[in-house]
Write a protein that holds these residues in place. Structure first.
Motif, PDB file in Angstrom:
ATOM      1  N   SER A  24      -4.272  -1.964   3.057  1.00 17.16           N
ATOM      2  CA  SER A  24      -5.369  -2.813   2.602  1.00 17.16           C
ATOM      3  C   SER A  24      -6.491  -1.930   2.103  1.00 17.16           C
ATOM      4  O   SER A  24      -6.629  -0.785   2.516  1.00 17.16           O
ATOM      5  CB  SER A  24      -5.872  -3.707   3.743  1.00 17.16           C
ATOM      6  OG  SER A  24      -6.427  -2.920   4.772  1.00 17.16           O
ATOM      7  N   PHE A  28      -5.285   0.553  -4.302  1.00 20.71           N
ATOM      8  CA  PHE A  28      -3.909   0.880  -3.941  1.00 20.71           C
ATOM      9  C   PHE A  28      -3.030   1.014  -5.159  1.00 20.71           C
ATOM     10  O   PHE A  28      -2.216   1.919  -5.254  1.00 20.71           O
ATOM     11  CB  PHE A  28      -3.353  -0.197  -3.004  1.00 20.71           C
ATOM     12  CG  PHE A  28      -1.880  -0.043  -2.747  1.00 20.71           C
ATOM     13  CD1 PHE A  28      -0.953  -0.771  -3.465  1.00 20.71           C
ATOM     14  CD2 PHE A  28      -1.438   0.856  -1.797  1.00 20.71           C
ATOM     15  CE1 PHE A  28       0.398  -0.620  -3.251  1.00 20.71           C
ATOM     16  CE2 PHE A  28      -0.074   1.014  -1.566  1.00 20.71           C
ATOM     17  CZ  PHE A  28       0.841   0.275  -2.287  1.00 20.71           C
ATOM     18  N   ASN A  72       3.389  -2.673  -5.697  1.00 18.68           N
ATOM     19  CA  ASN A  72       1.950  -2.772  -5.937  1.00 18.68           C
ATOM     20  C   ASN A  72       1.435  -4.204  -5.795  1.00 18.68           C
ATOM     21  O   ASN A  72       0.261  -4.416  -5.506  1.00 18.68           O
ATOM     22  CB  ASN A  72       1.613  -2.225  -7.321  1.00 18.68           C
ATOM     23  CG  ASN A  72       1.780  -0.719  -7.398  1.00 18.68           C
ATOM     24  OD1 ASN A  72       1.801  -0.041  -6.370  1.00 18.68           O
ATOM     25  ND2 ASN A  72       1.913  -0.193  -8.605  1.00 18.68           N
ATOM     26  N   ASN A  75       1.131  -4.492  -1.989  1.00 15.44           N
ATOM     27  CA  ASN A  75       0.399  -3.392  -1.328  1.00 15.44           C
ATOM     28  C   ASN A  75       1.210  -2.788  -0.188  1.00 15.44           C
ATOM     29  O   ASN A  75       0.698  -2.612   0.929  1.00 15.44           O
ATOM     30  CB  ASN A  75      -0.963  -3.868  -0.820  1.00 15.44           C
ATOM     31  CG  ASN A  75      -1.994  -3.978  -1.932  1.00 15.44           C
ATOM     32  OD1 ASN A  75      -1.649  -3.950  -3.108  1.00 15.44           O
ATOM     33  ND2 ASN A  75      -3.239  -4.115  -1.566  1.00 15.44           N
TER      34      ASN A  75
END
Length: 113
Positions: A24, A28, A72, A75
């Motif tokens: 988180s 990222f 992605n 995450n």
């Protein structure tokens, strides 16, 4: 920022495990991420890294056995570990590359018969 690694456990030599890291925080999708490990009495080392675009590299000691991937959209960063050896025993952590000061708890992988 949180780095939550999971998936570790006890496995026999030659076995497989899949580690997953939930990340988180901002940025990222653009930054390189890596899996690191620290064996008892040894320094923490980077074993696998992957860029934001998906280019991956692993160290020679795990080449052909470990594969790093990332999603992605979710995450997450995963580490597929096959043909595990006793010398792979360590606490495994995920982090940015280069790493942030914050490491998270890591997940213990024990390879033993």
């Amino acid at each position: 920022v949180q780095l939550q690694a999971s998936g570790g456990g006890l496995v026999q030599p030659g076995g497989s495990l899949r580690l997953s890291c939930a990340v988180s925080g901002r940025g990222f999708g653009f930054g390189a991420m890596g899996w690191f490990r620290q064996a008892p009495g040894k320094q923490r080392e980077l074993v696998a890294a992957i860029t934001g675009g998906g280019s991956a590299n692993v160290v020679d000691s795990v080449k052909g056995r470990f594969t790093i991937t990332r999603d992605n959209a979710k995450n997450t960063v995963d580490l597929q570990m096959d043909n595990l050896k006793p010398e792979d025993t360590a606490v495994y952590y995920c982090n940015h590359v280069p790493p942030m000061a914050y490491w998270g708890q890591g997940t213990l992988v024990t390879v033993s018969s």
